[in-house]
Design a protein around this motif. Structure first.
Motif, PDB file in Angstrom:
ATOM      1  N   GLU A   1      14.478 -29.388  24.997  1.00 13.77           N
ATOM      2  CA  GLU A   1      15.001 -28.629  26.135  1.00 13.77           C
ATOM      3  C   GLU A   1      13.968 -27.653  26.670  1.00 13.77           C
ATOM      4  OE1 GLU A   1      17.696 -28.425  28.222  1.00 13.77           O
ATOM      5  OE2 GLU A   1      18.063 -30.425  27.412  1.00 13.77           O
TER       6      GLU A   1
ATOM      7  N   PHE B   1      11.425 -28.295  29.669  1.00 13.14           N
ATOM      8  CA  PHE B   1      11.812 -28.202  31.076  1.00 13.14           C
ATOM      9  C   PHE B   1      11.572 -26.806  31.650  1.00 13.14           C
ATOM     10  CE2 PHE B   1      14.401 -31.826  29.655  1.00 13.14           C
ATOM     11  CZ  PHE B   1      14.104 -32.744  30.654  1.00 13.14           C
ATOM     12  N   THR B   2      11.221 -25.849  30.800  1.00 10.34           N
ATOM     13  CA  THR B   2      10.966 -24.486  31.259  1.00 10.34           C
ATOM     14  C   THR B   2       9.706 -24.453  32.118  1.00 10.34           C
ATOM     15  OG1 THR B   2      11.927 -23.622  29.216  1.00 10.34           O
ATOM     16  CG2 THR B   2      10.584 -22.104  30.528  1.00 10.34           C
TER      17      THR B   2
ATOM     18  N   LEU C   1       8.096 -31.790  34.743  1.00 13.10           N
ATOM     19  CA  LEU C   1       9.460 -32.020  34.285  1.00 13.10           C
ATOM     20  C   LEU C   1      10.425 -30.990  34.862  1.00 13.10           C
ATOM     21  CD1 LEU C   1       8.964 -33.013  30.542  1.00 13.10           C
ATOM     22  CD2 LEU C   1       9.758 -34.473  32.406  1.00 13.10           C
ATOM     23  N   THR C   2       9.957 -29.770  35.061  1.00 11.75           N
ATOM     24  CA  THR C   2      10.792 -28.747  35.708  1.00 11.75           C
ATOM     25  C   THR C   2      11.215 -29.219  37.087  1.00 11.75           C
ATOM     26  OG1 THR C   2       9.549 -27.012  34.566  1.00 11.75           O
ATOM     27  CG2 THR C   2      10.886 -26.336  36.449  1.00 11.75           C
TER      28      THR C   2
ATOM     29  N   ARG D   1      13.725 -32.249  36.880  1.00 13.16           N
ATOM     30  CA  ARG D   1      15.112 -31.861  36.581  1.00 13.16           C
ATOM     31  C   ARG D   1      15.745 -31.127  37.756  1.00 13.16           C
ATOM     32  NH1 ARG D   1      17.396 -29.060  31.096  1.00 13.16           N
ATOM     33  NH2 ARG D   1      17.549 -31.242  30.442  1.00 13.16           N
TER      34      ARG D   1
ATOM     35  N   THR E   1      21.339 -34.689  36.142  1.00 15.79           N
ATOM     36  CA  THR E   1      20.450 -34.007  35.209  1.00 15.79           C
ATOM     37  C   THR E   1      19.475 -35.011  34.603  1.00 15.79           C
ATOM     38  OG1 THR E   1      20.359 -32.451  33.346  1.00 15.79           O
ATOM     39  CG2 THR E   1      21.857 -34.325  33.139  1.00 15.79           C
TER      40      THR E   1
ATOM     41  N   ARG F   1      17.844 -35.954  30.721  1.00 11.92           N
ATOM     42  CA  ARG F   1      17.869 -35.727  29.277  1.00 11.92           C
ATOM     43  C   ARG F   1      16.697 -36.448  28.637  1.00 11.92           C
ATOM     44  NH1 ARG F   1      21.318 -38.346  26.906  1.00 11.92           N
ATOM     45  NH2 ARG F   1      22.225 -39.569  28.609  1.00 11.92           N
TER      46      ARG F   1
END
Length: 212
Positions: A147, A150-151, A171-172, A175, A184, A186
């Motif tokens: 998780e 994604f930051t 990836l940010t 998403r 979303t 995953r």
């Protein structure tokens, strides 16, 4: 603010790129150009994040299988190991430009960090969702990082970043685009029968509005 900064930095960066061409040392010149291109890519991602949600693009009914085939072919033309599983004809209502960007980001990540990308499209009857799955053959990601990755600006340990540039926004952005579509993304590790990680799986899921 990020958008304004990113836009203002692109002009001097372009001027710097021109000046670098006069560097006589070939090796040094190519390294400098590569660094500038990394910065340019990072600025592009920052600008896209700043614009997301503010654009005027309308939803379009799109044959997702045909769109994915075109995107995969772009990578194949560059001799990248990307394949697309046989896909059904599923029509989705998407922001086409943003959707393409998310798919390119996910596929590029799979190729860069996992050595290959296998793309598949599924219409999930449960929940009336559409899912695009991208598998790679890389080292996977530690479970506690799945998780966090994604930051914005978050970078993993060197085993997946040692030869890459960018600001850690791919990836940010992907998403954020999925969420723009009401869905979303995953990430999950793939395991063999002995419990060894054999790759990473990214699943982009969003509500289906039309299927023919």
């Amino acid at each position: 603010m990020l958008g304004a900064i990113g836009h203002d930095l692109k002009t001097p960066l372009s001027a710097l790129r021109v000046r670098v061409e006069s560097v006589k040392d070939d090796v040094l010149r190519e390294k400098m150009i590569a660094s500038i291109e990394d910065l340019r890519q990072s600025l592009d991602e920052i600008l896209l994040l700043a614009r997301l949600g503010r654009g005027q693009e309308e939803h379009e009914n799109v044959n997702l299988g045909a769109m994915l085939d075109t995107i995969v072919d772009e990578f194949v033309q560059l001799d990248k190991p990307v394949t697309l599983e046989p896909v059904p004809r599923i029509v989705g209502r998407v922001y086409a430009t943003w959707f393409r960007r998310a798919m390119r980001n996910l596929i590029a990540n799979a190729v860069l960090y996992g050595g290959a990308a296998r793309v598949s499209l599924n219409g999930d009857a449960i929940g009336d969702d559409i899912s695009i799955c991208i598998d790679d053959d890389g080292p996977g990601i530690p479970e506690e990082e799945l998780e966090r990755i994604f930051t914005p600006f978050y970078r993993l340990e060197k085993s997946r970043n040692s030869q890459t540039g960018g600001a850690g926004l791919g990836l940010t952005l992907a998403r954020a685009i999925a969420e723009k579509h009401g869905g979303t993304i995953r990430l999950s590790n793939r395991y063999d029968a002995d419990g060894n990680v054999v790759g990473l799986r990214a699943i982009f899921t969003f509500p289906r509005s039309e299927r023919t």
